[in-house]
Design a protein around this motif. Structure first.
Motif, PDB file in Angstrom:
ATOM      1  N   TYR A   1      19.716 -50.854 -40.768  1.00 54.12           N
ATOM      2  CA  TYR A   1      18.971 -49.714 -40.223  1.00 54.12           C
ATOM      3  C   TYR A   1      17.469 -49.946 -40.287  1.00 54.12           C
ATOM      4  N   VAL A   2      16.798 -49.540 -39.220  1.00 54.63           N
ATOM      5  CA  VAL A   2      15.342 -49.387 -39.229  1.00 54.63           C
ATOM      6  C   VAL A   2      15.083 -47.962 -39.692  1.00 54.63           C
ATOM      7  N   THR A   3      14.568 -47.811 -40.912  1.00 56.71           N
ATOM      8  CA  THR A   3      14.403 -46.477 -41.496  1.00 56.71           C
ATOM      9  C   THR A   3      12.968 -45.966 -41.425  1.00 56.71           C
ATOM     10  N   MET A   4      12.015 -46.856 -41.180  1.00 53.91           N
ATOM     11  CA  MET A   4      10.606 -46.443 -41.117  1.00 53.91           C
ATOM     12  C   MET A   4      10.018 -46.808 -39.753  1.00 53.91           C
ATOM     13  N   GLY A   5      10.813 -46.564 -38.713  1.00 50.42           N
ATOM     14  CA  GLY A   5      10.361 -46.842 -37.362  1.00 50.42           C
ATOM     15  C   GLY A   5       9.812 -45.591 -36.707  1.00 50.42           C
ATOM     16  N   LEU A   6       8.547 -45.628 -36.307  1.00 47.27           N
ATOM     17  CA  LEU A   6       7.908 -44.492 -35.658  1.00 47.27           C
ATOM     18  C   LEU A   6       8.171 -44.579 -34.162  1.00 47.27           C
ATOM     19  N   CYS A   7       9.039 -43.695 -33.672  1.00 48.67           N
ATOM     20  CA  CYS A   7       9.440 -43.698 -32.272  1.00 48.67           C
ATOM     21  C   CYS A   7       8.411 -42.894 -31.472  1.00 48.67           C
ATOM     22  N   TYR A   8       7.851 -43.523 -30.448  1.00 55.87           N
ATOM     23  CA  TYR A   8       6.767 -42.907 -29.671  1.00 55.87           C
ATOM     24  C   TYR A   8       7.131 -42.966 -28.194  1.00 55.87           C
ATOM     25  N   ALA A   9       7.179 -41.800 -27.561  1.00 56.21           N
ATOM     26  CA  ALA A   9       7.554 -41.734 -26.155  1.00 56.21           C
ATOM     27  C   ALA A   9       6.836 -40.569 -25.504  1.00 56.21           C
ATOM     28  N   ALA A  10       6.899 -40.541 -24.164  1.00 52.85           N
ATOM     29  CA  ALA A  10       6.197 -39.520 -23.388  1.00 52.85           C
ATOM     30  C   ALA A  10       7.180 -38.678 -22.607  1.00 52.85           C
ATOM     31  N   ASP A  11       6.836 -37.409 -22.427  1.00 52.89           N
ATOM     32  CA  ASP A  11       7.587 -36.515 -21.554  1.00 52.89           C
ATOM     33  C   ASP A  11       7.480 -37.055 -20.130  1.00 52.89           C
ATOM     34  N   PRO A  12       8.597 -37.362 -19.458  1.00 55.74           N
ATOM     35  CA  PRO A  12       8.514 -37.954 -18.128  1.00 55.74           C
ATOM     36  C   PRO A  12       7.935 -37.021 -17.069  1.00 55.74           C
ATOM     37  N   GLU A  13       7.856 -35.730 -17.377  1.00 57.30           N
ATOM     38  CA  GLU A  13       7.308 -34.773 -16.415  1.00 57.30           C
ATOM     39  C   GLU A  13       5.849 -34.449 -16.669  1.00 57.30           C
TER      40      GLU A  13
ATOM     41  N   GLY B   1       3.833 -36.077 -19.280  1.00 55.54           N
ATOM     42  CA  GLY B   1       3.059 -37.168 -19.873  1.00 55.54           C
ATOM     43  C   GLY B   1       2.658 -36.915 -21.317  1.00 55.54           C
ATOM     44  N   GLU B   2       3.029 -35.754 -21.864  1.00 53.99           N
ATOM     45  CA  GLU B   2       2.703 -35.461 -23.258  1.00 53.99           C
ATOM     46  C   GLU B   2       3.562 -36.323 -24.181  1.00 53.99           C
ATOM     47  N   HIS B   3       2.988 -36.695 -25.321  1.00 57.43           N
ATOM     48  CA  HIS B   3       3.645 -37.632 -26.229  1.00 57.43           C
ATOM     49  C   HIS B   3       4.147 -36.962 -27.498  1.00 57.43           C
ATOM     50  N   ASP B   4       5.116 -37.629 -28.133  1.00 59.72           N
ATOM     51  CA  ASP B   4       5.619 -37.208 -29.440  1.00 59.72           C
ATOM     52  C   ASP B   4       5.942 -38.453 -30.256  1.00 59.72           C
ATOM     53  N   VAL B   5       5.735 -38.344 -31.563  1.00 57.08           N
ATOM     54  CA  VAL B   5       6.074 -39.440 -32.466  1.00 57.08           C
ATOM     55  C   VAL B   5       6.951 -38.894 -33.585  1.00 57.08           C
ATOM     56  N   THR B   6       8.073 -39.553 -33.844  1.00 58.26           N
ATOM     57  CA  THR B   6       9.036 -39.080 -34.837  1.00 58.26           C
ATOM     58  C   THR B   6       9.765 -40.265 -35.442  1.00 58.26           C
ATOM     59  N   ILE B   7      10.300 -40.057 -36.649  1.00 62.92           N
ATOM     60  CA  ILE B   7      11.136 -41.073 -37.293  1.00 62.92           C
ATOM     61  C   ILE B   7      12.592 -40.694 -37.075  1.00 62.92           C
ATOM     62  N   HIS B   8      13.395 -41.645 -36.610  1.00 67.48           N
ATOM     63  CA  HIS B   8      14.805 -41.400 -36.353  1.00 67.48           C
ATOM     64  C   HIS B   8      15.663 -42.496 -36.984  1.00 67.48           C
ATOM     65  N   ARG B   9      16.948 -42.212 -37.100  1.00 70.30           N
ATOM     66  CA  ARG B   9      17.913 -43.154 -37.660  1.00 70.30           C
ATOM     67  C   ARG B   9      18.277 -44.183 -36.595  1.00 70.30           C
ATOM     68  N   LEU B  10      17.853 -45.435 -36.790  1.00 67.89           N
ATOM     69  CA  LEU B  10      18.050 -46.494 -35.813  1.00 67.89           C
ATOM     70  C   LEU B  10      18.931 -47.582 -36.416  1.00 67.89           C
ATOM     71  N   CYS B  11      20.090 -47.795 -35.835  1.00 64.42           N
ATOM     72  CA  CYS B  11      21.039 -48.785 -36.344  1.00 64.42           C
ATOM     73  C   CYS B  11      21.110 -49.968 -35.386  1.00 64.42           C
ATOM     74  N   VAL B  12      20.999 -51.159 -35.932  1.00 62.65           N
ATOM     75  CA  VAL B  12      21.110 -52.368 -35.119  1.00 62.65           C
ATOM     76  C   VAL B  12      22.568 -52.529 -34.697  1.00 62.65           C
ATOM     77  N   GLN B  13      22.814 -52.529 -33.377  1.00 62.97           N
ATOM     78  CA  GLN B  13      24.178 -52.569 -32.855  1.00 62.97           C
ATOM     79  C   GLN B  13      24.553 -53.917 -32.239  1.00 62.97           C
ATOM     80  N   SER B  14      23.565 -54.621 -31.703  1.00 63.96           N
ATOM     81  CA  SER B  14      23.829 -55.913 -31.081  1.00 63.96           C
ATOM     82  C   SER B  14      22.526 -56.689 -31.012  1.00 63.96           C
ATOM     83  N   LYS B  15      22.533 -57.777 -30.295  1.00 64.21           N
ATOM     84  CA  LYS B  15      21.334 -58.607 -30.227  1.00 64.21           C
ATOM     85  C   LYS B  15      20.153 -57.887 -29.584  1.00 64.21           C
ATOM     86  N   ASP B  16      20.441 -56.905 -28.723  1.00 66.64           N
ATOM     87  CA  ASP B  16      19.338 -56.217 -28.051  1.00 66.64           C
ATOM     88  C   ASP B  16      19.572 -54.715 -27.906  1.00 66.64           C
TER      89      ASP B  16
END
Length: 504
Positions: free
Chosen positions: A158-170, A172-187
């Motif tokens: 798991y990536v436990t300290m990954g700051l996920c940053y994305a924009a509202d597609p409508e 353009g406003e941004h948000d940053v949050t930490i989420h539970r990210l599990c490595v599932q395959s090579k990519d």
């Protein structure tokens, strides 16, 4: 608001992970290192559980233990791993240049004085010193990043300290949050988004249009960014970029760099950045590689259930600094308490101060609730008319932080950061039939395992809870009956020159 000793364009003393480690290394007992090889599969977290995880980890563990660097990670000769930087409130205070008991006020002021992030050129994008493209032969998340497996039951690394940053597609406003990210395959990474998270709202908009959502995951950054990122609505509503708060904490805008393979931005000084897209429609079973039924240890102290169908990030690139340091955390550790809890305190302080200025003296999002489920509130009654307002303050706390489950109210003579003192107030200033307020059937945090119909007839479906106020304040008309014994004020250092009182 407390500030670092800088102004204008001067670099703050702590401005990235490495400068934070340098500051801790200069403080006695705050950072330890080992060059003994450690296996990232269960062993690394198993070591730190003893050294300094604290929080809701199964005992034995140590509260307030040092942060730790593993200099030699099995299978990853080019990486070091850092853990526990924010694992004590005292340490957070040192890294944010603030008295530990005043951190909630620091964060409250930062929300009110935002400094927006800025985008810098490639020459300042330290996170892109080394680039691995998913189109290159041999690209594999599993061999490129030493993401730890917290326990032997985990669904995967798991990536436990990954700051996920994305924009509202409508918008353009941004948000940053930490989420539970599990490595599932090579990519591929699976991403569990708890209900109501803003990036999930962005993802849903993109999915409705049949498009992927570009996203970056920044790992290993200035601790101020991690703390700021953990604010939640209504304090930071949809469209509020929490990087504004991090900028305020440093009096300097957070610097972002444009990603190389997706239309997104990442934190320029991050140790590691994962670039990718949240795919529309595609879902994956979280434990598809292990079939354990388990995800990873979460903040309440239990291992979360693997989710049957959660969104997927298709990774396009990994970039990192030279000699990178992967930052991680133990799910139930005190690091989560501080990252989640201090913004919780700030949110409660802000909401109650607006309604009744000067009455709420302080708040502690308690260690036992992972910084989310329990708040201890110090309330001052100054006149008969204040009787009952303490309970109004508790109701406001539930409004300001919806995942809060329990509130303990205490008077101004109780140290909210000393659990013994709080429990003393409960034993001597609380009567269950008159001091207890229960509010059943309210949504709370989905990771509380007691929120199931089998546990209580008041829970009609999983995820609802009984929110409870424990009013351990003395009725105003009886205050003179509850005065604590008064000791003489003395200067202890006259007798013990090296005496240092406890900070927390």
């Amino acid at each position: 608001m407390a500030h670092n000793d800088h102004s204008g364009d001067t670099e703050p003393r702590v401005h990235d992970l490495r400068s934070a480690l340098q500051v801790l290394g200069d403080l006695p007992g705050e950072l330890v290192q080992t060059s003994v090889e450690v296996d990232p599969h269960a062993e690394l977290s198993g070591v730190y559980r003893y050294v300094g995880a604290g929080g809701t980890c199964s005992r034995p563990t140590r509260r307030g233990g040092p942060a730790m660097i593993f200099n030699k990670v099995k299978g990853f000769p080019d990486f070091r791993v850092a853990i526990g930087l924010l694992g004590s409130r005292k340490r957070v205070g040192k890294l944010l240049n603030c008295e530990p008991k005043k951190l909630g006020f620091l964060l409250k002021d930062a929300v009110l004085n935002p400094i927006p992030p800025v985008t810098v050129g490639k020459e300042k994008a330290q996170c892109q010193e080394v680039v691995h493209l998913a189109t290159e032969p041999g690209f594999d998340l599993r061999t490129l990043l030493p993401a730890p497996t917290n326990t032997e039951e985990d669904a995967g690394p798991y990536v436990t300290m990954g700051l996920c940053y994305a924009a509202d597609p409508e918008t353009g406003e941004h948000d940053v949050t930490i989420h539970r990210l599990c490595v599932q395959s090579k990519d591929e990474l699976s991403m569990w988004l708890t209900p109501g998270r803003h990036i999930d709202a962005f993802r849903q908009k993109a999915e409705a249009a049949g498009k992927p959502l570009p996203i970056s995951v920044s790992i290993g950054v200035d601790p101020a960014i991690y703390v700021a990122a953990c604010f939640e609505p209504p304090t930071t509503p949809l469209g509020f970029d929490e990087l504004n708060v991090a900028g305020a904490l440093r009096d300097k805008a957070v610097e972002l760099s444009n990603c190389l393979t997706v239309n997104a931005r990442a934190i320029a000084h991050a140790e590691i950045v994962i670039e990718g897209e949240l795919l529309p429609i595609v879902r994956v079973r979280e434990d598809q590689n292990t079939d354990t039924g388990k995800a990873m240890p979460e903040f309440p102290g239990y291992t979360g259930e693997a989710k049957d169908a959660i969104p997927v990030i298709k990774v396009k690139a990994i970039t990192h600094r030279r000699n990178p340091i992967l930052q991680t955390t133990v799910g139930p550790g005190e690091e989560h308490v501080n990252m989640a809890g201090i913004p919780t305190e700030a949110s409660i302080l802000q909401m109650v101060e607006r309604a009744m200025p000067g009455k709420l003296l302080n708040v502690y999002a308690h260690n036992s609730g992972g910084g989310k489920l329990l708040a201890v509130m110090q309330f001052k009654k100054s006149a008969p008319v204040d009787e009952g307002r303490q309970r109004q303050a508790a109701l406001l706390a539930f409004s300001s932080f919806p995942e809060l489950k329990h509130v303990i109210l205490v008077d101004e003579d109780v140290d909210i950061f000393d659990t013994d003192d709080v429990l003393w107030a409960m034993q001597t200033r609380y009567q269950g039939d008159v001091s207890h307020v229960a509010i059943p059937g309210v949504r709370c945090h989905p990771l509380d395992p007691s929120q199931i119909p089998e546990y209580s007839p008041s829970i009609l479906e999983q995820g609802a809870s009984c929110k409870t106020i424990f009013d351990c304040t003395v009725p105003f008309k009886l205050k003179h009956h509850f005065e604590r014994s008064k000791f003489k004020e003395v200067d202890v250092r006259r007798f013990l020159p090296d005496f240092v009182p406890d900070e927390i």
